[in-house]
Design a protein around this motif. Structure first.
Motif, mmCIF file in Angstrom:
data_model
loop_
_atom_site.group_PDB
_atom_site.id
_atom_site.type_symbol
_atom_site.label_atom_id
_atom_site.label_comp_id
_atom_site.label_asym_id
_atom_site.label_seq_id
_atom_site.Cartn_x
_atom_site.Cartn_y
_atom_site.Cartn_z
ATOM 1 N N HIS A 15 -51.355 -47.794 -38.951
ATOM 2 C CA HIS A 15 -51.122 -46.340 -38.982
ATOM 3 C C HIS A 15 -52.395 -45.579 -38.633
ATOM 4 O O HIS A 15 -53.264 -45.382 -39.481
ATOM 5 C CB HIS A 15 -50.637 -45.946 -40.383
ATOM 6 N N HIS A 61 -54.019 -42.185 -36.049
ATOM 7 C CA HIS A 61 -53.780 -41.035 -35.167
ATOM 8 C C HIS A 61 -54.925 -40.973 -34.170
ATOM 9 O O HIS A 61 -56.083 -40.876 -34.569
ATOM 10 C CB HIS A 61 -53.728 -39.745 -35.992
ATOM 11 N N MET A 98 -49.713 -43.082 -33.945
ATOM 12 C CA MET A 98 -48.592 -42.198 -34.277
ATOM 13 C C MET A 98 -48.378 -41.153 -33.180
ATOM 14 O O MET A 98 -49.310 -40.783 -32.467
ATOM 15 C CB MET A 98 -48.877 -41.515 -35.620
ATOM 16 N N ASP A 130 -43.806 -39.052 -38.144
ATOM 17 C CA ASP A 130 -44.941 -38.996 -39.067
ATOM 18 C C ASP A 130 -45.720 -37.685 -38.970
ATOM 19 O O ASP A 130 -45.951 -37.142 -37.903
ATOM 20 C CB ASP A 130 -45.904 -40.155 -38.812
#
Ligand SMILES: [Zn+2]
Length: 435
Positions: A72, A74, A104, A163
């Motif tokens: 996970h 970004h 994401m 998300d």
């Protein structure tokens, strides 16, 4: 050897020996001190002879595991390049010991169609890091219309998520789960009830009252976790819960697993190591979503990670430019960076205290790839070298200005850690820092 310490133009692992390492590969029942020879990116374990022309790195005292994977992150590109790019984010991953990341889709514009997803994949293709794109579940992440999932699955996408926010409409969630399941992909839910948590800046409780900050109640997350579990059961689909932070979320996930419901979950270092009172100085590097919770929540998350209720250890690496975070606590954006501290935090505070190295490898090497239906890297002769090199005794201080990430928003600044990522080998490259 200096040539391997190059992040900008990573050296090829053409003929490289990692000498005297402790190689740990639980899937192969391997835990042994030996040499690893990498020729043109392929592994040879404990070779009988070391070629005279090989580059030999003396790595005695180091641990080598299959490559760590952050489920996970970004990376902010496209649209948020001041905070991070695909390149800087992957360099942060390399510096932090990760050979793979799942990024994401909440970029600007969001990664909700094949063209954009392919663009990200192509940008990352020449890098030493395996980049898996988690595509948006709904168009524009607006929660109404599903994306063209089958087209994206054909591109290699194995997970869909809105998300940053949940798929709030339960009918849409149900269809997303059913459709993704049919295609062999999974929905990653940012568990939250947006009506309950609207306007919140930190965990709702005694501390939010004391600090006069609007609260995000724990039940807001737990409620959505339970909704996902029940809808997944009804749909006969698998669901993945992102960044679990509450005691009750852990308890419901544990219950669901006991019922045979196909739920997986992840947890982040900040929820395992920090609690809500850290917000007391209004330092926005302690503001993330879900927020830091109570000590009881934290303890339950630790137990959940240890017993496998929480499958994966990931960072929710969320870079923000300094200007964005340098605002009042209640208006600053949510999120903290994590790629370059996760391994050190794990070795200092988790491994040997809450779980053993083998279990840690399960949470950060195998589980993330299983959740994304990816092959598992192995330390075995004839396999592609996909490795994380760890100095378990290396002491260091977290200094954000030394990060490869373009952002500095870490709640762990100044922390003294024991255990650091020394390098990675992947996709035919080796990036190994000098000491
Ligand atoms: Zn996230």
């Amino acid at each position: 050897m200096r040539k391997y310490a190059n992040f900008d133009e990573p050296a090829r692992a053409r003929n490289l020996v990692l000498q005297g390492v402790r190689a740990v590969d639980p899937e192969r029942n391997l835990d042994q001190v030996l040499d690893l020879h990498i020729r043109d990116g392929m592994l040879s374990v404990a070779p009988k002879e070391i070629p005279a022309d090989a580059d030999v790195l003396d790595l005695r005292g180091h641990i080598v595991t299959p490559g760590w994977f952050d489920l996970h992150v970004h990376l902010r590109e496209p649209g948020g390049e001041v905070a991070e790019t695909i390149l800087s984010g992957c360099q942060a991953a390399m510096n932090g010991g990760f050979t793979g990341v799942a990024c994401m889709p909440n970029t600007e514009p969001p990664l909700d169609d094949a063209g954009r997803v392919r663009w990200v994949m192509e940008k990352a293709a020449p890098l030493p890091v395996d980049l898996h794109v988690v595509a948006a579940a709904t168009r524009g992440r607006e929660g109404r219309q599903l994306v063209e999932m089958s087209e994206l699955v054909e591109l290699g996408v194995r997970a869909f998520s809105d998300d940053g926010k949940p798929i709030a409409d339960t009918a849409v969630l149900r269809h997303a789960l059913e459709y993704a399941n049919m295609l062999g992909a999974r929905i990653f839910e940012h568990a939250d009830d947006p009506d309950l948590s609207v306007g919140g800046a930190m965990n709702e409780g005694e501390w939010s009252t004391r600090l006069g900050l609007p609260g995000i109640p724990a039940v807001s997350e737990t409620l959505d976790v339970l909704r996902c579990i029940l809808v997944a059961r009804y749909a006969g689909a698998a669901v993945h819960i992102c960044h679990v932070s509450t005691k009750e979320s852990v308890e419901w996930i544990r219950w669901a697993k006991q019922q045979g419901i196909r739920v997986t979950a992840e947890v982040c270092p900040h929820h395992l190591l920090l609690t809500e009172e850290r917000c007391r100085e209004f330092d926005t590097d302690f503001k993330m979503n879900p927020p830091l919770r109570s000590e009881e929540d934290r303890q339950t998350c630790l137990k959940g990670l240890a017993d496998g209720t929480l499958d994966a250890y990931c960072t929710d690496h969320a870079p923000h430019a300094w200007e964005a975070k340098a605002q009042e606590f209640d208006v600053a954006p949510f999120g903290v960076v994590g790629l370059e501290t996760a391994l050190g935090l794990a070795f200092t505070h988790l491994v040997g205290r809450h779980l053993d190295l083998k279990a840690m490898i399960e949470r950060v090497v195998y589980a993330p790839r299983r959740i994304l239906s990816q092959p598992l890297p192995a330390i075995a002769t004839g396999e592609p070298a996909n490795l994380t090199i760890i100095d378990p005794e290396g002491s260091w201080t977290v200094r954000p200005d030394e990060f490869r990430s373009k952002s500095r928003n870490t709640p762990f600044k100044g922390w003294e850690l024991t255990g650091r990522a020394r390098g990675i080998v992947n996709r035919g490259f080796a990036v190994i820092k000098e000491v």
